[in-house]
Write a protein that holds these residues in place. Structure first.
Motif, PDB file in Angstrom:
ATOM      1  N   SER A 145     -21.758 -12.838  -1.884  1.00  0.00           N
ATOM      2  CA  SER A 145     -20.351 -13.178  -1.757  1.00  0.00           C
ATOM      3  C   SER A 145     -19.876 -13.841  -3.028  1.00  0.00           C
ATOM      4  O   SER A 145     -20.612 -14.569  -3.677  1.00  0.00           O
ATOM      5  N   LEU A 160     -20.539 -19.506  -8.529  1.00  0.00           N
ATOM      6  CA  LEU A 160     -19.548 -18.578  -7.984  1.00  0.00           C
ATOM      7  C   LEU A 160     -18.149 -19.148  -8.182  1.00  0.00           C
ATOM      8  O   LEU A 160     -17.929 -20.358  -8.075  1.00  0.00           O
ATOM      9  N   CYS A 161     -17.190 -18.251  -8.452  1.00  0.00           N
ATOM     10  CA  CYS A 161     -15.807 -18.686  -8.556  1.00  0.00           C
ATOM     11  C   CYS A 161     -15.346 -19.176  -7.183  1.00  0.00           C
ATOM     12  O   CYS A 161     -15.556 -18.503  -6.181  1.00  0.00           O
ATOM     13  N   ILE A 189     -12.319 -21.664  -4.878  1.00  0.00           N
ATOM     14  CA  ILE A 189     -10.998 -22.293  -4.819  1.00  0.00           C
ATOM     15  C   ILE A 189     -10.970 -23.163  -3.570  1.00  0.00           C
ATOM     16  O   ILE A 189     -11.103 -22.668  -2.456  1.00  0.00           O
ATOM     17  N   THR A 192      -5.005 -24.848  -2.931  1.00  0.00           N
ATOM     18  CA  THR A 192      -3.932 -24.253  -3.728  1.00  0.00           C
ATOM     19  C   THR A 192      -2.815 -25.265  -3.944  1.00  0.00           C
ATOM     20  O   THR A 192      -1.958 -25.067  -4.793  1.00  0.00           O
ATOM     21  N   PHE A 207      -8.004 -31.810   4.182  1.00  0.00           N
ATOM     22  CA  PHE A 207      -9.246 -31.495   4.903  1.00  0.00           C
ATOM     23  C   PHE A 207     -10.421 -32.331   4.404  1.00  0.00           C
ATOM     24  O   PHE A 207     -11.397 -32.498   5.117  1.00  0.00           O
ATOM     25  N   ALA A 255     -23.075 -19.851  -0.756  1.00  0.00           N
ATOM     26  CA  ALA A 255     -21.780 -20.168  -1.382  1.00  0.00           C
ATOM     27  C   ALA A 255     -20.921 -18.909  -1.432  1.00  0.00           C
ATOM     28  O   ALA A 255     -21.414 -17.795  -1.565  1.00  0.00           O
ATOM     29  N   GLY A 256     -19.649 -19.099  -1.292  1.00  0.00           N
ATOM     30  CA  GLY A 256     -18.717 -17.973  -1.406  1.00  0.00           C
ATOM     31  C   GLY A 256     -18.520 -17.203  -0.126  1.00  0.00           C
ATOM     32  O   GLY A 256     -17.795 -16.210  -0.115  1.00  0.00           O
ATOM     33  N   ALA A 257     -19.162 -17.621   0.962  1.00  0.00           N
ATOM     34  CA  ALA A 257     -19.045 -16.870   2.215  1.00  0.00           C
ATOM     35  C   ALA A 257     -17.890 -17.362   3.087  1.00  0.00           C
ATOM     36  O   ALA A 257     -17.501 -16.682   4.036  1.00  0.00           O
ATOM     37  N   LEU A 264      -8.740 -20.915   1.189  1.00  0.00           N
ATOM     38  CA  LEU A 264      -7.327 -21.157   1.508  1.00  0.00           C
ATOM     39  C   LEU A 264      -6.408 -20.174   0.795  1.00  0.00           C
ATOM     40  O   LEU A 264      -5.291 -19.925   1.237  1.00  0.00           O
ATOM     41  N   SER A 265      -6.878 -19.612  -0.292  1.00  0.00           N
ATOM     42  CA  SER A 265      -6.012 -18.699  -1.048  1.00  0.00           C
ATOM     43  C   SER A 265      -5.750 -17.403  -0.290  1.00  0.00           C
ATOM     44  O   SER A 265      -4.970 -16.578  -0.749  1.00  0.00           O
ATOM     45  N   ALA A 274     -11.544 -23.652   6.149  1.00  0.00           N
ATOM     46  CA  ALA A 274     -11.231 -25.083   6.200  1.00  0.00           C
ATOM     47  C   ALA A 274     -10.232 -25.416   7.307  1.00  0.00           C
ATOM     48  O   ALA A 274     -10.136 -26.561   7.733  1.00  0.00           O
ATOM     49  N   GLU A 275      -9.477 -24.434   7.762  1.00  0.00           N
ATOM     50  CA  GLU A 275      -8.465 -24.689   8.776  1.00  0.00           C
ATOM     51  C   GLU A 275      -8.928 -24.343  10.189  1.00  0.00           C
ATOM     52  O   GLU A 275      -8.137 -24.415  11.126  1.00  0.00           O
ATOM     53  N   GLU A 292     -12.495 -14.874  -5.765  1.00  0.00           N
ATOM     54  CA  GLU A 292     -13.141 -15.460  -4.590  1.00  0.00           C
ATOM     55  C   GLU A 292     -13.243 -14.476  -3.430  1.00  0.00           C
ATOM     56  O   GLU A 292     -13.877 -14.762  -2.422  1.00  0.00           O
ATOM     57  N   GLN A 348     -16.771 -12.514   2.955  1.00  0.00           N
ATOM     58  CA  GLN A 348     -16.256 -13.797   3.439  1.00  0.00           C
ATOM     59  C   GLN A 348     -16.041 -13.631   4.944  1.00  0.00           C
ATOM     60  O   GLN A 348     -15.401 -12.666   5.372  1.00  0.00           O
TER      61      GLN A 348
END
Lengths: 446, 476
Positions: free
Chosen positions: A28, A48-49, A51, A54, A61, B65-67, B71-72, B91-92, B445, B450
């Protein structure tokens, strides 16, 4: 009971494993080694990139007490960090904000804080500023700066920038002067009120947009080739402000590329190729467009004129100067030659000095609040003012191309801080709203 | 899963023999096991208590990581696409992803009655009620894939450990034309319901007010049970039982009307009413065919059974077959591997009677898991089950009435099972080709998988359950 328990343990020991593969790693996300590879608003976390946010609101959170006064803010690289901490590793070095030299120290000794309050390399000549890209030149302080003679030059970096000239210099007069005084771009602030779907369309359209303008012409009476079909694909940064029920647009040209085409869209051998140097592009005045009333069903701009390389009392109707009469020419790119200079290659080569004019209107369709498009109804003409190659000095003339669907405009809303670099990047992608296609498609969706 | 007594046994005698009582029985619990055995049960009233204490765990593996869904996603082109499912940012989610621990025990009251209205005919009934809490039914449903992330964000047990608290009733009758043959029929109560919720929302912007009416219809359905008991020899008994498939189904429909909301029609004004259907299935019990054999000796009884359970027809809580639930839109995945297996479970017991009034029973059972490897989208959690049982019964006479006291202990072991997910067979809730909504830029991302699936990247399940069953019987 104990024996039964032991038996159970024995059975459990022979536990099956489904798939038998270890947990997937690296399946991922986009791998990275540093924040810069991930682009603005993102950072590199665990290779890994990522975010995390935003906006600072998203950091709720991570707050220990979500109901208390927020202590975290979303950084420029999408991290939730305590307010006040710097985190700009995802920004290109020339975009990193600074107020003192120490803010740029992490970039190396070569870097200093420019008068524009962004990090910049030290320099002795403008050629040393190439790594920052367009819009930079070597300033008096020996640091690469966003130098300018008028606001529009600073807009390459976004509409929050304006040109700070020395005290007493009149901006309007300086912009028209043949020997303008040079100032420094300064970042200000630009924001638009938050709107909802119930606000009028004029309010909802306000903001910063990217534009792709495709304009096709047929140029006749060119030596050797006689006539050439050419499309000019321009990418522009547009500021839209509400004006009552309508809007005002300030349109900054970022880049333009001229390409010859075949009528059936098959590949064209570029025998007469015109390139516009950055000096030419940076000198072009911004276009101003007005719309008296916007409507979700569509709206049309008032007629506008884009005049280049000439100063006319009636920009829309007075004849353009010619190489036979240079009286109304304007050395707009300040290179000592009439009009604007472009570079010609192919069967004819040399520098070509021209005056150009585009008169037209755009009939926009509102595809979505964030996407507009529409045909450009225009008249284009041009005149040769001179050339380094005498063969380029001729009476060729251009007319709007008969295939009207090649002349159109598309716009997409960008973030308020968007720059010309961002618009140009959107135009270079494989697909996207600002990527040029030969023919206008009124049914196209984002 | 269904009423846990179907697995544990409805009374102490059934529990002591690990459910192997298909060919011989001593208590009203045979109404469930094989109603043909009612012939052997004297007219009786029984009172019993079944208590179970599970210790079942599902431990989730750490996420790579990255899974997570970032939020974007709100700023992605997913917002402009017409898609059925849109993931919330991880996160929500209302709850953080967490392990599952099933530790809440429960007790059930069981009443049994066997009587003989006619010669050679016996009738029996069993009634069970949950003891803790005042409600007769407590049913919870779940999604067994990434959609559960929006709810409790945990995994749940599919067959053993996912018990609902619901009352149960079973009837049975036997007819024995000859000593060597008895035929039984029975039924276990199930139910189905229809619920229609009509909602009028006067202002779509005001989400905490609506006018609504609810219309429900609850009906009963019965799980049929057919049984035969043959005794070709005095010491040999053979039983055969068929139990039909059953489940509790609710067909819920919501009809929503919004103010000034019309269908797109250029010529007419047509009010638009939105209907949403959501079928719910719980208490699934597979079709079963059981064969039991018992050896009846002077001081020893030996019995064994094998039961074919047709789990291949399983429906999950949202009325989806596992092989359908495993489908991933846009991907060509052969989901037949996700269909549940039909299984054969085995049970056996030996009962010793050193004296006429006392008997001791030891038993065991093995129930293989019908759930195939959950490496894809779905996460039905189950594993092989082993049971070891012990029972003690005393037959006494009180005031010239025969009375018996019976106690059974069971230890259930769910075998540890480890699952690693295959990302290529899961739903990528943030597709790689998403771009930013406003600028059309690629989103680094979004690359790879994901998902909010709590089961990703894998999990380990295991556990035990201890049951204690006590029954008192009075011969009528």
């Amino acid at each position: 009971m104990k024996r039964a328990f032991l038996l159970a343990v024995v059975f459990a020991a022979c536990s099956p494993v489904d798939d038998g593969q270890p947990p997937p790693v690296g399946t991922s996300g986009t791998t990275c080694t540093g924040d810069l590879e991930c682009g603005e608003g993102r950072h590199c976390a665990a290779g890994l990139c990522a975010i995390d946010c935003t906006s600072s609101k998203d950091c709720t959170f991570l707050e220990p007490d979500p109901k208390a006064t927020p202590t975290l803010a979303c950084s420029a690289c999408g991290r939730c960090l305590p307010k006040g901490l710097r985190d700009d590793g995802c920004l290109a070095p020339g975009d990193r904000p600074c107020s003192v030299e120490a803010d740029c120290a992490s970039l190396g000794a070569k870097w200093a804080c420019s008068a524009s309050n962004t990090c910049a390399p030290r320099c002795t000549a403008t050629s040393g500023c190439g790594e920052l890209g367009r819009g930079f030149s070597c300033g008096d302080a020996g640091v690469c700066e966003r130098r300018c003679t008028r606001d529009a030059e600073c807009w390459f970096h976004g509409f929050k920038w304006s040109c700070a000239l020395p005290a007493g210099v009149d901006g309007e007069a300086n912009a028209r002067s043949a020997t303008p005084i040079v100032g420094t771009c300064k970042a200000g602030s630009l924001s638009y009120p938050v709107v909802t779907k119930t606000d009028p369309l004029a309010a909802r359209l306000a903001g910063v947009w990217g534009m792709m303008l495709s304009a096709a012409v047929k140029t006749n009476d060119i030596p050797v080739l006689t006539s050439v079909d050419t499309v000019s694909v321009s990418h522009l940064l547009v500021r839209v402000d509400r004006d009552g029920e309508g809007v005002r647009m300030a349109v900054k040209l970022c880049t333009a590329k001229l390409t010859n085409f075949e009528l059936d869209d098959t590949e064209k051998i570029q025998l007469f190729k015109v390139a516009l140097p950055d000096r030419n592009l940076d000198a072009i005045d911004p276009m101003r467009m007005l719309v008296a009333k916007v409507d979700a069903a569509g709206f049309t701009t008032a007629p506008f004129v884009d005049l280049r390389g000439a100063t006319l009392a009636d920009p829309a109707n007075d004849p353009l100067p010619t190489y036979k009469d240079l009286g109304k020419q304007r050395d707009q790119d300040h290179d000592g030659f009439p009009g604007l200079t472009s570079n010609v290659s192919g069967v004819l080569t040399g520098n070509l000095y021209q005056a150009q004019r585009l008169k037209g209107t755009i009939s926009f369709s509102v595809v979505a609040d964030d996407h507009l498009q529409g045909p450009l109804d225009c008249v284009q003409d041009q005149a040769v003012l001179g050339a380094t190659n005498p063969q380029l000095v001729n009476d060729s003339y251009s007319v709007t191309h008969a295939q009207k669907d090649r002349t159109y405009v598309r716009m997409v809303r960008l973030r308020t801080e968007a720059t010309c670099t961002e618009v140009m990047r959107l135009g270079e992608q494989e697909t996207g709203w600002l990527v040029h296609v030969p023919h206008y498609d009124p049914g196209k969706k984002p | 899963m269904a009423n846990p007594l179907s697995t544990f046994g409805w009374d102490a005698d059934s529990a002591a023999v690990a459910g192997s009582n298909l060919a011989v029985g001593r208590s009203p619990g045979v109404v469930h096991a094989n109603p043909a055995l009612l012939d052997e049960i004297p007219s009786t009233f029984t009172f019993g208590l079944v208590s179970y204490t599970p210790r079942l765990d599902i431990q989730l593996m750490k996420r790579p990581a990255g899974a997570d869904v970032p939020l974007s996603i709100y700023g992605s082109s997913l917002g402009s696409q017409s898609v059925q499912d849109r993931a919330l940012p991880t996160a929500e989610l209302p709850h953080r992803r967490a392990d599952t621990h099933v530790t809440n025990g429960d007790s059930r009251l069981v009443l049994g009655l066997v009587t003989s209205p006619y010669k050679a005919v016996k009738v029996g009934v069993l009634l069970t009620l949950p003891m803790s809490g005042g409600d007769a039914a407590n049913v919870a449903t779940r999604y067994d894939d990434e959609r559960q992330g929006t709810f409790d964000n945990k995994l749940g047990f599919t067959r053993f450990g996912g018990w609902n608290r619901i009352a149960g009733v079973a009837f049975g009758a036997s007819f024995a034309p000859w000593d060597w043959l008895s035929i039984g029929i029975g039924a276990q109560l199930s139910a189905q319901a229809q619920a229609k919720l009509q909602v009028y929302v006067p202002d779509a912007a005001v989400q905490d007010y609506a006018q609504s009416n609810l219309e429900t219809n609850v009906g009963t359905t019965w799980r049929s049970v057919l049984g035969v008991r043959m005794r070709p020899k005095k010491w040999l008994s053979v039983g055969l039982v068929f139990r039909g498939e059953s489940y509790f189904r609710i067909d819920a429909v919501s009809e929503v009307v919004l103010w000034n909301y019309h269908a797109a029609d250029p010529d007419r004004t047509v009010p638009k009413r939105t209907q949403q259907s959501f079928p719910v299935v719980t208490e699934y019990q597979p079709q079963e065919l059981g064969l039991g054999v018992a050896g009846l000796f002077d001081k020893v009884t030996v019995q064994a059974s094998a039961t074919l359970q047709r789990w291949s027809r399983y429906l999950d809580h949202h009325a989806q077959a596992p092989e359908d639930a495993a489908l991933v839109a846009g991907r060509n995945i052969d989901t037949s591997a996700y269909q549940f297996h039909d299984i054969v479970s085995f049970a056996g017991a030996i009962t010793l009677r050193p004296v006429a009034a006392l008997s001791t029973t030891l038993g065991a059972a093995f129930l293989p898991s019908p759930v195939p490897a959950q490496v894809g989208r779905t996460t039905y959690v189950d594993s092989n089950l082993f049971a070891f049982t012990f029972g003690q019964r005393a037959d006494i006479v009180v005031s010239s009435r025969k009375v018996w006291l019976s106690l059974a202990l069971q230890l259930w072991q769910m075998q540890q099972r480890t699952t690693y997910k295959d990302p290529s067979q899961m739903v990528d809730e943030m597709p790689d080709d998403l771009r930013t909504l406003r600028t059309g830029e690629k989103m680094p991302e979004a690359r790879g998988l994901q998902t909010n699936s709590p089961g990703y990247p894998g999990f380990v399940s295991q556990g035990t359950a201890l049951t204690t069953t006590f029954s008192i019987g009075v011969e009528l």
